[in-house]
Every structure is written in structure tokens, then in C-alpha cells.
Design a protein around this motif. Sequence first.
Motif, PDB file in Angstrom:
ATOM      1  N   GLY A  71     -37.215  21.278  -7.713  1.00 17.72           N
ATOM      2  CA  GLY A  71     -37.212  22.932  -7.515  1.00 17.72           C
ATOM      3  C   GLY A  71     -38.611  22.687  -8.384  1.00 17.72           C
ATOM      4  N   ASN A  72     -39.025  24.008  -8.315  1.00 19.39           N
ATOM      5  CA  ASN A  72     -39.955  24.718  -9.314  1.00 19.39           C
ATOM      6  C   ASN A  72     -40.536  25.926  -9.404  1.00 19.39           C
ATOM      7  OD1 ASN A  72     -42.514  24.777 -10.783  1.00 19.39           O
ATOM      8  ND2 ASN A  72     -43.847  23.359  -9.664  1.00 19.39           N
ATOM      9  N   ILE A  73     -39.622  26.677  -9.877  1.00 19.61           N
ATOM     10  CA  ILE A  73     -39.440  27.693 -11.347  1.00 19.61           C
ATOM     11  C   ILE A  73     -40.798  28.546 -10.889  1.00 19.61           C
ATOM     12  CG2 ILE A  73     -39.015  27.620 -12.940  1.00 19.61           C
ATOM     13  CD1 ILE A  73     -36.794  29.881 -12.848  1.00 19.61           C
ATOM     14  N   LEU A  74     -42.050  27.830 -11.435  1.00 18.43           N
ATOM     15  CA  LEU A  74     -42.935  28.625 -11.307  1.00 18.43           C
ATOM     16  C   LEU A  74     -43.740  28.473 -10.157  1.00 18.43           C
ATOM     17  CD1 LEU A  74     -44.096  26.308 -14.767  1.00 18.43           C
ATOM     18  CD2 LEU A  74     -43.518  28.292 -14.381  1.00 18.43           C
ATOM     19  N   THR A  75     -43.375  28.050  -8.808  1.00 23.92           N
ATOM     20  CA  THR A  75     -44.542  28.697  -7.460  1.00 23.92           C
ATOM     21  C   THR A  75     -44.005  29.078  -6.850  1.00 23.92           C
ATOM     22  OG1 THR A  75     -43.322  25.956  -6.488  1.00 23.92           O
ATOM     23  CG2 THR A  75     -45.348  26.207  -8.137  1.00 23.92           C
ATOM     24  N   VAL A  76     -42.361  29.324  -7.996  1.00 24.85           N
ATOM     25  CA  VAL A  76     -42.028  30.397  -6.314  1.00 24.85           C
ATOM     26  C   VAL A  76     -42.457  31.557  -5.942  1.00 24.85           C
ATOM     27  CG1 VAL A  76     -39.842  32.199  -6.003  1.00 24.85           C
ATOM     28  CG2 VAL A  76     -39.482  29.998  -7.776  1.00 24.85           C
ATOM     29  N   THR A  77     -42.847  31.877  -4.554  1.00 25.59           N
ATOM     30  CA  THR A  77     -43.223  33.228  -4.005  1.00 25.59           C
ATOM     31  C   THR A  77     -43.049  34.372  -3.825  1.00 25.59           C
ATOM     32  OG1 THR A  77     -43.104  32.465  -1.631  1.00 25.59           O
ATOM     33  CG2 THR A  77     -44.980  30.757  -2.441  1.00 25.59           C
ATOM     34  N   LYS A  78     -43.649  35.286  -3.384  1.00 26.46           N
ATOM     35  CA  LYS A  78     -43.496  36.361  -3.746  1.00 26.46           C
ATOM     36  C   LYS A  78     -42.834  36.812  -2.677  1.00 26.46           C
ATOM     37  CE  LYS A  78     -45.684  41.190  -4.270  1.00 26.46           C
ATOM     38  NZ  LYS A  78     -46.767  41.833  -4.398  1.00 26.46           N
ATOM     39  N   SER A  79     -42.462  36.386  -1.319  1.00 28.33           N
ATOM     40  CA  SER A  79     -41.442  36.845  -0.461  1.00 28.33           C
ATOM     41  C   SER A  79     -40.234  35.866  -0.501  1.00 28.33           C
ATOM     42  CB  SER A  79     -42.107  36.027   1.187  1.00 28.33           C
ATOM     43  OG  SER A  79     -42.001  34.380   1.465  1.00 28.33           O
ATOM     44  N   GLU A  80     -40.120  34.641  -0.958  1.00 23.72           N
ATOM     45  CA  GLU A  80     -39.179  34.121  -1.769  1.00 23.72           C
ATOM     46  C   GLU A  80     -37.983  34.645  -2.362  1.00 23.72           C
ATOM     47  OE1 GLU A  80     -40.208  29.239  -0.588  1.00 23.72           O
ATOM     48  OE2 GLU A  80     -40.971  30.401  -3.277  1.00 23.72           O
ATOM     49  N   LEU A  81     -39.458  35.486  -3.308  1.00 22.48           N
ATOM     50  CA  LEU A  81     -38.277  36.475  -4.467  1.00 22.48           C
ATOM     51  C   LEU A  81     -37.308  37.443  -3.663  1.00 22.48           C
ATOM     52  CD1 LEU A  81     -41.308  36.762  -7.299  1.00 22.48           C
ATOM     53  CD2 LEU A  81     -38.628  36.215  -7.130  1.00 22.48           C
ATOM     54  N   TRP A  82     -38.289  38.231  -2.412  1.00 23.27           N
ATOM     55  CA  TRP A  82     -37.866  38.722  -2.372  1.00 23.27           C
ATOM     56  C   TRP A  82     -36.094  38.573  -1.052  1.00 23.27           C
ATOM     57  CZ3 TRP A  82     -37.721  43.946  -2.554  1.00 23.27           C
ATOM     58  CH2 TRP A  82     -39.459  44.331  -2.965  1.00 23.27           C
ATOM     59  N   TRP A  83     -36.468  37.420  -0.907  1.00 17.41           N
ATOM     60  CA  TRP A  83     -35.198  36.888  -0.582  1.00 17.41           C
ATOM     61  C   TRP A  83     -34.325  36.081  -1.168  1.00 17.41           C
ATOM     62  CZ3 TRP A  83     -33.840  37.368   4.354  1.00 17.41           C
ATOM     63  CH2 TRP A  83     -35.331  37.639   5.487  1.00 17.41           C
ATOM     64  N   MET A  84     -34.529  36.286  -2.555  1.00 22.42           N
ATOM     65  CA  MET A  84     -33.679  36.295  -3.701  1.00 22.42           C
ATOM     66  C   MET A  84     -32.527  37.716  -4.127  1.00 22.42           C
ATOM     67  SD  MET A  84     -35.620  33.056  -6.059  1.00 22.42           S
ATOM     68  CE  MET A  84     -33.820  32.829  -6.895  1.00 22.42           C
ATOM     69  N   PHE A  85     -33.570  38.468  -3.824  1.00 22.35           N
ATOM     70  CA  PHE A  85     -32.983  39.989  -4.462  1.00 22.35           C
ATOM     71  C   PHE A  85     -32.302  40.150  -3.279  1.00 22.35           C
ATOM     72  CE2 PHE A  85     -33.849  44.262  -3.857  1.00 22.35           C
ATOM     73  CZ  PHE A  85     -33.147  44.813  -5.114  1.00 22.35           C
ATOM     74  N   PHE A  86     -31.952  39.693  -2.140  1.00 19.34           N
ATOM     75  CA  PHE A  86     -31.326  40.323  -1.144  1.00 19.34           C
ATOM     76  C   PHE A  86     -30.407  39.869  -1.119  1.00 19.34           C
ATOM     77  CE2 PHE A  86     -35.280  41.412   1.717  1.00 19.34           C
ATOM     78  CZ  PHE A  86     -35.182  42.945   1.630  1.00 19.34           C
ATOM     79  N   LEU A  87     -30.563  38.474  -1.604  1.00 17.73           N
ATOM     80  CA  LEU A  87     -28.913  37.763  -1.838  1.00 17.73           C
ATOM     81  C   LEU A  87     -28.557  38.258  -2.673  1.00 17.73           C
ATOM     82  CD1 LEU A  87     -28.064  35.251  -1.186  1.00 17.73           C
ATOM     83  CD2 LEU A  87     -29.080  33.835  -2.391  1.00 17.73           C
ATOM     84  N   VAL A  88     -29.321  38.482  -3.869  1.00 12.77           N
ATOM     85  CA  VAL A  88     -28.479  38.867  -5.382  1.00 12.77           C
ATOM     86  C   VAL A  88     -28.176  40.159  -4.167  1.00 12.77           C
ATOM     87  CG1 VAL A  88     -28.895  40.070  -7.404  1.00 12.77           C
ATOM     88  CG2 VAL A  88     -29.672  37.550  -6.913  1.00 12.77           C
TER      89      VAL A  88
END
Lengths: 270, 248
Positions: free
Chosen positions: A125-142
Motif C-alpha cells: 500500500g501507498n496512500i500517498l499515490t492514490v489517484t483521483k479515479s481510485e478516490l472516486w471508486w472508494m467514495f462510491f464504495l463508502v
Amino acid sequence: MNSPIELLQYDFFVKAFLSAIFASISCGIIGGYVVAKRIVFISGGITHASFGGIGLAFFLGFNPLLGAVLFAIFSALGIQFFTKVAEIREDSSIAIWWSLGMALGIIFVFLTPGYTPNLMSYLFGNILTVTKSELWWMFFLVTIVLAVFLIFFKPILYIAFDEEFARTAGLPVTLFNYIIITLIALTVVLNIRVVGIILILSLLTIPQATANLFTSDFKKLLLLSTVFAFVGSVSGLIISWMLDIPSGAAIIFTLVVVFGVLKLVKQFVR
Amino acid sequence: MQPLIHIENMTVGYDRKPVLSNVNLQIFDNDFIGVIGPNGGGKTSLLKAILGLIQPFEGKITFRSDINFQKKPIGYLPQVKNIDRRFPITVFDVVKSGLMMSLTKESKEKTKQRVNDLLAETGIIEISNKAIGELSGGQMQRVFLCRAIISNPKILILDEPDTFVDNRFEGELYEKLRKLNENMTIILVSHDVGTIAGYVKTIACVNGRLHYHSDNKITQEQLDEYNCPIQLISHGKVPHRVLKNHIL
């Protein structure tokens, strides 16, 4: 040295901060269920099996998280099938899928020509390299996890506690179990970028163990787990930046320290 | 009179292996049936078949047409040893789960009131917010009995409610069941023939097959005849064996 507040002016840090929030909510809730239902080992199996999908995605050149999702769900179903239909003992079924996924991942990565630069970030894992699209996916999941648990809180609790009793009351137990196992698969996979395959179990179990020190009420346990996951991941993130150490490991170390300190405090105060 | 539950030529078991064969049983309103028999004889299988948790290989179970399955007609108290005692759930939530789907339209306050009333009536209101892991055996049993009866079911099914329970509570429990029996049909599994004999109205001996007695008297000779390896024990102030132990 900048103060942590000033860090928020950096784009990469804002993204990391957001992913810590999203990861805390999804892992806090799903982990609370996983721990209460004692299916930590299944979750571990699904997570590790997803590495096969990451390897396949590298090899064929598509999005690694998509590969991971496919393998996670496939292995979740595979474990069910092995246990229920093929009558293999459950812990053995889990171990088979766990190691099969890892093995396939290693083979695919080996067969992929050239260097695969961010393989480590999937493993650790590397929380500092999370991309914008991955963030969107995480948001949908939440959003999905919150919606499911808010709308169906009671049936989820009753099924987790006593499946047989829930069945006698006419609840669609099997359907709920499939929905939840799918949510578990999605949660571990979409949070892989935060702490990595090898360490994700920690976000599903340590905040919950900490929360369990203070409450045995399922609803409060889910809420408190989210809070502890958030505290641990944000402070871990800041510590990793200050000491310049890997973020995933720093987050888990923080989670364990918080748990250990509170456990000791509770022991002595009592 | 039409039976509440009618079991005809039922064969039932697990993993394609029959445990209980060719069962015929009619259960009527306000029956109080004690189900006895050796371990592995099919007592729990019988209950699970009635509850719809396992499907008969052969034969069928029919419920009388006035039984409304929307309203949760069967209350169930499973074997407490199968419950995960460290699950993070409070006594209040466990009892409330007995209402599950049956009263979804009821207001939150009303549901809360029902749960609290029943807890108070059972004398366990003070443990309402405790986690189930903190309870004694007797308290656990009371909580699960509350969960089984809170929906006011027509039929109450209990699987060994007297395990982990001290003698004092055992008496209380059976007195309570006697009272409930005025409005409910009760099917009770027990390994303790002597204790239940004083409370149940009829006895079903289950050992691969089912033998039904239309009264609550059962003799060692009958048990021998059915191959029912049960020991008759009488409970006075001190439990004592009334008849010789017999061999399997």
C-alpha cells in the motif's frame, strides 16, 4: 518542518487524507461485521486471492483494481463452493484459494515483460499515490456500504448473530450473505492502495478490537471502529511523512499502539 | 378437529443421510409435547423440519390454513450452546430480534415498550443493556426464551432449554412454560425425561423413528421396546434413578 495543517495545501496530501476517511468508513463498518461474525480468515483469503487478479491485469494490460475485484469475488464464491458443495473443510478451502491467488499473481507478474514498478504499492500500500479515479471508486464504495448498512441494519445484525433463527423468521439469509460477501470483497480490494494486500486485515480487525474494549453494542461498535480507524490512519499518515517511512506500515503500527495503550489503560483503570 | 401441524410419512436428515424415517405426527392446539430420545436419534432434525430449516426427503409437513406465516407463527429457542456468546450484541437487541419482520410497521417506541415489558415480566430488565457475554446460564436462557415468545407465536419450539440451568431456574422455566401453554402449542426437546414428565401432556420418543404417547406416562419397558436408550430419572429434592439403567 511544515505543520500537519499546512500539509493540506498539497494536492497529494489532500487525496491521502480523503482516502483515509473513505477507508476508515468502509473498513470500520465491514470490519465490524467481519469480526463479529468471525469471518476474518475468509476475508484474508479473499484479499490475498485478489493478488492473482492484479497479476493477470499487469500481464494483459488492464486496470489492476478491476482484476483484483474479479478475483476477490470469484474466490469468495469459490470458497463457498468448496465448503458447501465439494464438502472440503472451510479453513482448508480458504487456504487453498488464498495461496492459489497469490501463486497465480506471482506467475503472471513473472511472465509480464519489463519491470512492474508499482507492484510493491499493491502488496504494502501507498496512500500517498492514490489517484483521483481510485478516490472516486472508494467514495462510491463508502456510499454503497453506508446505504446497505443504514437501510438493512436490523436484518444484517440478526443474520450475523443467529443465522438459523433469522431463517425461521423468514429473512432472506442466503441473499444477504451474498450481498455482504460481495461488499467485503469490494472493500478489501478498493482499500488495497491504502495499506496493501498483506496489511489490509489490520484495518478490518484492529480498530474493531479497540472499539470492542468500550462497547458490546453492535451499532456503537461499527461507529467506534470507524472513529479508531480514522484516528489511526490519519496519525499514521502524518507519522509516515514526518519520519519518512512507508505509510501502510506506519498506519498499522499506529493502530496497534492505540489499541495497546487503551487496552492497558482500561486494564489499570478497572 | 384439524391438527395445527400434520406430519405424514416424513423422512428427514442431513447430507442425503436419513436420520429420522417415516414419521407420522399430528400436533393440535395447546398440545405440550415432550420430545425425548438419545443423541443423534433425530430430536433436533424433527424440530428443524417443522421450522422449515431442513427439507424432508420424503413425506410432507402441512400447517393448518389459519396459520399466518406473515406474522411469525413459530417461536424458537435453539440450543444455547450453538450461540456465539462473544458476539457484540445487547440483551435488548437479542430480544428485539424475535420480532424481526413480524411487526415492521410498529413504531420504534412501541417496539421498545414491548421488549421492556417482557424483560420486566421475566425479571431481567436490569440486564437489558448488558452484552450477552456477561450473562449467567440462567439469564441467557431467559433472554432466549423472551426472544422466542415476544412475537406471541402460536407454536413454541424449544431445543433443550434446560441445559446450563440450575435447578431453581429449571422449576421456574417449566412453570412459565405451563402458563404459556394456555395460549401456545409447545414442542420441547429434552434429554431429561424425568423432569419434563411432570409438565408435558404427551411424549414423543425419537430414535430413528418416532413413537408417540398420548399421555405423559412412559415406562422403562416402553423405552426398552422402542430401543430408546434413555434413563428414567425422577427428580424429587434429590434427583434419583427410579429404574435400572439399560444397555444400548
